[in-house]
Design an enzyme around this catalytic site. Structure first.
Site, PDB file in Angstrom:
ATOM      1  N   LYS A   1     -50.221 -44.690 -14.457  1.00  0.00           N
ATOM      2  CA  LYS A   1     -50.542 -43.293 -14.730  1.00  0.00           C
ATOM      3  C   LYS A   1     -51.656 -43.254 -15.770  1.00  0.00           C
ATOM      4  O   LYS A   1     -51.656 -44.047 -16.720  1.00  0.00           O
ATOM      5  CB  LYS A   1     -49.291 -42.577 -15.239  1.00  0.00           C
ATOM      6  CG  LYS A   1     -49.453 -41.081 -15.483  1.00  0.00           C
ATOM      7  CD  LYS A   1     -48.120 -40.470 -15.910  1.00  0.00           C
ATOM      8  CE  LYS A   1     -48.219 -38.969 -16.125  1.00  0.00           C
ATOM      9  NZ  LYS A   1     -46.904 -38.360 -16.463  1.00  0.00           N
TER      10      LYS A   1
ATOM     11  N   SER B   1     -45.609 -34.288 -13.959  1.00  0.00           N
ATOM     12  CA  SER B   1     -47.010 -34.624 -14.089  1.00  0.00           C
ATOM     13  C   SER B   1     -47.393 -35.951 -13.434  1.00  0.00           C
ATOM     14  O   SER B   1     -48.579 -36.228 -13.219  1.00  0.00           O
ATOM     15  CB  SER B   1     -47.397 -34.665 -15.572  1.00  0.00           C
ATOM     16  OG  SER B   1     -46.678 -35.681 -16.266  1.00  0.00           O
TER      17      SER B   1
ATOM     18  N   SER C   1     -41.102 -35.297 -15.538  1.00  0.00           N
ATOM     19  CA  SER C   1     -42.371 -35.670 -14.906  1.00  0.00           C
ATOM     20  C   SER C   1     -42.337 -36.956 -14.098  1.00  0.00           C
ATOM     21  O   SER C   1     -43.324 -37.309 -13.460  1.00  0.00           O
ATOM     22  CB  SER C   1     -43.478 -35.764 -15.957  1.00  0.00           C
ATOM     23  OG  SER C   1     -43.817 -34.487 -16.423  1.00  0.00           O
TER      24      SER C   1
END
Length: 488
Positions: A78, A153, A177
């Site tokens: 990420k 996210s 997330s």
């Protein structure tokens, strides 16, 4: 090559150990799939040359008998994880050209375990959102339906794993997330106990909530990745100095006698019927496997969402004050220092980030600190106590991971921010309490979209929820993951 991207991490490790494939083969297959799947916009930065070099080094180590836990496995990070010499943007304009001179602890641990890094994955800007729609680099699409969001996210991570663009990915979970996008994309993801993984080198959103975790195609794969990622780190004062077990040893396939709590507060009036049906199916799967189902209550659940947004935004307001246009961020000049700050932040932060900074600054202001922030922290303790009491009765808690299947980008854009925030209603309580939670796909909605269920466990009992999740995964036999997405 197509067959290689369909392997789980554990299957690939078996073939690598037997010499049936090489890391270079595995990495090339995923690089080719990344090119085909660019329509998803899952990656912000691709690093194919670096990945192939790391794969060659991995094959050399294997020939020399030096084999790490994830030796030769292609993964991606990420884009909150600082990676030395590789751009790290947090999906923001203000960090769009930031190249860290250091490596995050978690990404370093994955490298030390022998994994290969394919690139950096899209996310909501500074992890603030549940859709990736707030990313400066454009939204990620859901591999099940390109009109839908992948969640967030960690939406880039979920979409990439779901589409076969990497074998596993790091995510981060502040209020859901990892778990919500895992549900939307039909993959598995675990938020470990707060303090299980180091936060050093991960761009901060809310420091008392942020936690690193893995996303992959199976419970076993997540267990392998978490074992590599977790552990004490002297660079992070919030990480716990507790042993990291071999999580795969917990996958016994036997949960007879385990008590599974079903909280009544997670079944509100109007709960999406498809989600309710999959939850009921999951309950029956665990009952059939010999677990005892126990009705429980988590009475302060209804306060979790407002408490979360007060605490998280307050901490974001503090953390994001470091982005001032002076040091390592995008700089927009002004007539004086105050104007430089204002211009740089106005230009560099997106609307959702600004919204949360303003809300956080408000609740931390002198006239409202006690009324909002202090009170929210007190209620947070009550939510924590609810889980402590519940785990005196049960070994784990089963709930939906998200209140709906994946939504369309257009529908979300038409919603008010407060209504969008309601998507975190099932995940924020565990974040506030700091307990571990895993989401795994259990069924499909009436229109063929994946629906994940969430298992919550005691502090530092990731082994316990891996054990139960492994059985639930086998019972559900969810094998409908879209592995390949061709470019348009």
């Amino acid at each position: 090559m197509t067959d290689l991207i369909n392997l789980t991490i554990s299957e690939a490790l078996d073939k690598l150990n037997k010499g049936e494939i090489s890391s270079v083969d595995l990495t090339r297959a995923h690089i080719e799939e990344m090119a085909k799947g660019r329509v998803l916009n899952a990656y912000i930065t691709e690093t194919p040359e670096l990945a192939l070099e790391q794969a060659k080094q991995s094959d050399e180590r294997r020939r020399a008998g030096r084999v790490g836990l994830l030796e030769g496995i292609p993964v991606a990070n990420k884009d909150l994880y600082c990676t030395k010499g590789v751009r790290t943007t947090a999906a923001s304009k203000i960090l769009s050209n930031f190249v860290p001179p250091y490596e995050s602890t978690v990404s370093q641990k994955l490298k030390d375990a022998g994994s290969v890094m394919l690139g950096k994955l899209n996310t909501d800007q500074f992890a603030m959102g549940g859709s990736t729609l707030t990313s400066y680099f454009g939204a990620t699409k859901n591999p099940w339906n390109l009109d839908l969001v992948p969640g967030g996210s960690s939406g880039g991570s979920a979409a990439a794993v779901g589409a076969g663009l990497c074998m596993g990915a790091t995510g981060s979970d502040t209020g859901g997330s990892i778990r919500q996008p895992a549900s939307f994309c039909g993959v598995t993801g675990i938020k470990p106990t707060y303090g299980r993984c180091s936060r050093y080198g991960i761009v901060a959103f809310a420091s008392s909530l942020d936690q690193a975790g893995p996303m992959a195609r199976s419970v076993r794969d997540c267990a392998l990745m978490l074992q590599a990622m977790a552990g004490y780190d002297e660079k992070d004062s919030t990480v716990a100095n507790v042993p990291v077990p071999d999580y795969t040893q917990a996958l016994s396939g036997d949960i007879r006698g385990k008590k599974i709590g079903i909280p009544k507060e997670y079944r509100p009036d109007g709960l999406n019927p498809d989600v309710a049906a999959v939850w009921d199916k999951g309950i029956q799967f665990l009952r059939d496997a010999g677990a005892e189902i126990v009705d429980i209550s988590l009475p302060h659940t209804k306060y979790a969402l407002p408490v979360y947004y007060i605490v998280a935004c307050a901490e974001a307001s503090s953390n994001l004050s470091r982005y001032d246009g002076v040091r390592y961020t995008t700089r927009v000049e002004g007539k004086n220092l105050d104007e430089l700050y204002e211009n740089s932040r106005t230009d560099g932060f997106g609307d959702e980030v600004v919204r949360r900074i303003l809300l956080g600054t408000f609740v931390l202001s002198a006239g409202f600190y006690d009324a909002y922030y202090t009170r929210a922290q007190r209620v947070r303790r009550l939510i924590y106590n609810d889980f402590v009491e519940a785990f005196k009765q049960v070994d784990a808690i089963l709930t939906p991971a998200a209140p709906t299947p994946a939504l369309s980008a257009e529908a979300l854009k038409q919603m008010k921010p407060v209504d969008v925030y309601l998507g975190d209603v099932f995940t924020t309580p565990a974040s506030l309490a700091g307990i571990p939670g895993i989401s795994l796909p259990v069924g499909l909605s009436s229109n063929g979209l994946p629906i994940g269920l969430q298992l919550l466990g005691r502090h530092f009992d990731e082994s316990g929820i891996f054990q139960i999740a492994d059985v639930l995964e086998k019972q559900a036999n969810f094998d409908k993951l879209p592995r390949r997405v061709k470019g348009e």
